[in-house]
Design a protein around this motif. Structure first.
Motif, mmCIF file in Angstrom:
data_model
loop_
_atom_site.group_PDB
_atom_site.id
_atom_site.type_symbol
_atom_site.label_atom_id
_atom_site.label_comp_id
_atom_site.label_asym_id
_atom_site.label_seq_id
_atom_site.Cartn_x
_atom_site.Cartn_y
_atom_site.Cartn_z
ATOM 1 N N TYR A 25 0.591 -0.953 0.125
ATOM 2 C CA TYR A 25 -0.211 0.283 -0.184
ATOM 3 C C TYR A 25 0.968 1.367 -0.154
ATOM 4 N N ASP A 26 0.161 2.748 -0.628
ATOM 5 C CA ASP A 26 1.210 3.528 -0.762
ATOM 6 C C ASP A 26 -0.216 4.849 -0.043
ATOM 7 N N GLU A 27 -0.071 6.387 0.162
ATOM 8 C CA GLU A 27 -0.630 7.004 0.544
ATOM 9 C C GLU A 27 -1.648 6.662 1.819
ATOM 10 N N LEU A 28 -0.777 6.008 3.268
ATOM 11 C CA LEU A 28 -1.716 6.288 3.688
ATOM 12 C C LEU A 28 -1.717 6.771 4.969
ATOM 13 N N TYR A 29 -2.392 7.269 6.031
ATOM 14 C CA TYR A 29 -2.416 8.426 7.125
ATOM 15 C C TYR A 29 -3.113 7.407 8.083
ATOM 16 N N CYS A 30 -2.662 7.664 9.760
ATOM 17 C CA CYS A 30 -2.881 7.492 10.639
ATOM 18 C C CYS A 30 -3.587 7.789 11.933
ATOM 19 N N LYS A 31 -4.531 6.972 12.193
ATOM 20 C CA LYS A 31 -4.693 7.964 13.275
ATOM 21 C C LYS A 31 -4.949 6.939 14.836
ATOM 22 N N TYR A 32 -4.636 8.271 16.033
ATOM 23 C CA TYR A 32 -3.983 6.969 16.784
ATOM 24 C C TYR A 32 -5.475 7.503 17.896
ATOM 25 N N CYS A 33 -5.027 6.331 19.281
ATOM 26 C CA CYS A 33 -6.408 7.291 20.402
ATOM 27 C C CYS A 33 -5.776 6.138 21.407
ATOM 28 N N ILE A 50 -4.820 12.599 13.957
ATOM 29 C CA ILE A 50 -4.927 11.688 12.723
ATOM 30 C C ILE A 50 -4.291 12.632 12.194
ATOM 31 N N SER A 51 -2.720 11.811 11.785
ATOM 32 C CA SER A 51 -1.522 12.553 10.882
ATOM 33 C C SER A 51 -2.009 12.625 9.565
ATOM 34 N N GLN A 52 -1.675 13.111 8.298
ATOM 35 C CA GLN A 52 -1.246 13.724 7.507
ATOM 36 C C GLN A 52 -1.080 12.153 6.240
ATOM 37 N N ILE A 53 -1.246 12.302 5.261
ATOM 38 C CA ILE A 53 -1.400 11.377 3.963
ATOM 39 C C ILE A 53 0.212 11.618 3.851
ATOM 40 N N THR A 54 0.941 10.171 3.702
ATOM 41 C CA THR A 54 2.795 10.369 2.929
ATOM 42 C C THR A 54 2.698 8.819 2.086
ATOM 43 N N SER A 55 3.389 8.944 1.689
ATOM 44 C CA SER A 55 4.136 7.928 0.258
ATOM 45 C C SER A 55 5.034 7.427 0.825
ATOM 46 N N LYS A 56 5.620 6.351 0.295
ATOM 47 C CA LYS A 56 6.803 5.534 0.037
ATOM 48 C C LYS A 56 7.587 5.439 0.112
ATOM 49 N N SER A 57 8.597 5.806 0.910
ATOM 50 C CA SER A 57 10.129 6.578 0.479
ATOM 51 C C SER A 57 10.769 5.927 -0.733
ATOM 52 N N GLN A 58 11.424 7.351 -1.311
ATOM 53 C CA GLN A 58 11.991 6.350 -2.209
ATOM 54 C C GLN A 58 13.728 5.429 -2.502
ATOM 55 N N ASP A 59 14.481 5.171 -0.621
ATOM 56 C CA ASP A 59 15.490 4.089 -0.152
ATOM 57 C C ASP A 59 14.855 2.453 -0.535
ATOM 58 N N VAL A 60 15.345 1.722 -0.366
ATOM 59 C CA VAL A 60 15.207 0.332 -0.253
ATOM 60 C C VAL A 60 14.171 0.042 0.498
ATOM 61 N N ARG A 61 14.311 1.468 1.710
ATOM 62 C CA ARG A 61 13.376 0.107 2.906
ATOM 63 C C ARG A 61 11.685 0.461 2.178
ATOM 64 N N GLN A 84 -2.995 2.365 27.242
ATOM 65 C CA GLN A 84 -3.067 1.768 25.502
ATOM 66 C C GLN A 84 -3.100 2.442 24.156
ATOM 67 N N ILE A 85 -2.361 2.914 23.768
ATOM 68 C CA ILE A 85 -2.405 4.029 22.465
ATOM 69 C C ILE A 85 -2.845 2.132 21.014
ATOM 70 N N VAL A 86 -3.791 2.708 20.793
ATOM 71 C CA VAL A 86 -4.587 2.331 19.689
ATOM 72 C C VAL A 86 -4.847 2.782 18.844
ATOM 73 N N LEU A 87 -3.130 2.145 17.620
ATOM 74 C CA LEU A 87 -3.434 3.016 15.535
ATOM 75 C C LEU A 87 -4.092 2.198 15.029
ATOM 76 N N SER A 88 -4.788 3.160 13.825
ATOM 77 C CA SER A 88 -5.630 2.598 12.838
ATOM 78 C C SER A 88 -5.031 3.043 11.650
ATOM 79 N N VAL A 89 -4.644 2.529 10.275
ATOM 80 C CA VAL A 89 -3.918 2.788 9.507
ATOM 81 C C VAL A 89 -4.925 2.826 8.919
ATOM 82 N N TYR A 90 -5.330 4.068 7.500
ATOM 83 C CA TYR A 90 -6.078 3.953 6.560
ATOM 84 C C TYR A 90 -5.650 4.206 5.157
ATOM 85 N N GLY A 91 -6.317 3.847 3.981
ATOM 86 C CA GLY A 91 -5.986 4.284 2.515
ATOM 87 C C GLY A 91 -6.638 4.151 1.423
#
Length: 177
Positions: A25-33, A50-61, A84-91
């Motif tokens: 996946y690419d173009e994902l954002y994250c929510k936490y609570c 809620i975070s910004q939308i990010t794209s995959k980095s251009q390095d090997v990872r 506890q922190i709960v993370l949800s990732v959307y795209g």
């Protein structure tokens, strides 16, 4: 002499959701609570975001880098129900609809200092082929109405059935003080 009330302690959480690896996946954002016991109360900062939308980095990872800051302070009279922190990732899916790409949860570290946590992520999966087809056709994948359920233990005995596991990790360096 006045009777002393219950003593309280404070837990300060400063950190960030650094990055994730979702190979497909690419173009994902994250929510936490945060999820915490009834004796806990937030006193400063944000307990969800809620975070910004990010794209995959251009390095090997090919990592998705958010560097999404977290800063919250809790008070409590009892360590039971430690936060506890709960993370949800959307795209986006193939139709451009935002769908869940992963859920995960981890306890805030118990000791002060710099900590790094890696969180395995999962998504709920339809239990029948008809439900899978219907959800794909309608563009609505299964997801939790309340992501806080991820941090709760009730009803999770059969958790592995209906859960699709991804090789995705979020790294959280916490600095409780």
């Amino acid at each position: 002499m006045a009777a002393a009330g219950p003593s309280v302690f404070l837990l300060m959480v400063n950190g960030q959701v650094e990055s994730a690896q979702f190979p497909e996946y690419d173009e994902l954002y994250c929510k936490y609570c945060f999820v915490y016991g009834q004796d806990w109360a937030p006193t400063a900062g944000l307990e969800e975001g809620i975070s910004q939308i990010t794209s995959k980095s251009q390095d090997v990872r090919r990592a998705l880098v958010w560097n999404f800051p977290i800063d919250v302070t809790f008070k409590s009279t009892n360590p039971y129900g430690w936060p506890q922190i709960v993370l949800s990732v959307y795209g986006p899916d193939v139709f451009g609809n935002d769908v869940v790409r992963g859920y995960g949860a981890v306890h805030v570290p118990f000791s002060p200092g710099r900590h790094k946590r890696t969180i395995p992520m999962f998504v709920p999966e339809s239990t029948s082929k008809l439900q899978k087809f219907t959800s794909w056709f309608m563009g609505r994948r299964p997801e939790y109405t309340d992501p806080k359920v991820v941090a709760q233990g009730e009803g999770r005995e059969g958790e592995t059935a209906g859960v699709e596991t991804f090789a995705a990790w979020l790294t959280l360096p916490f600095s409780p003080q």
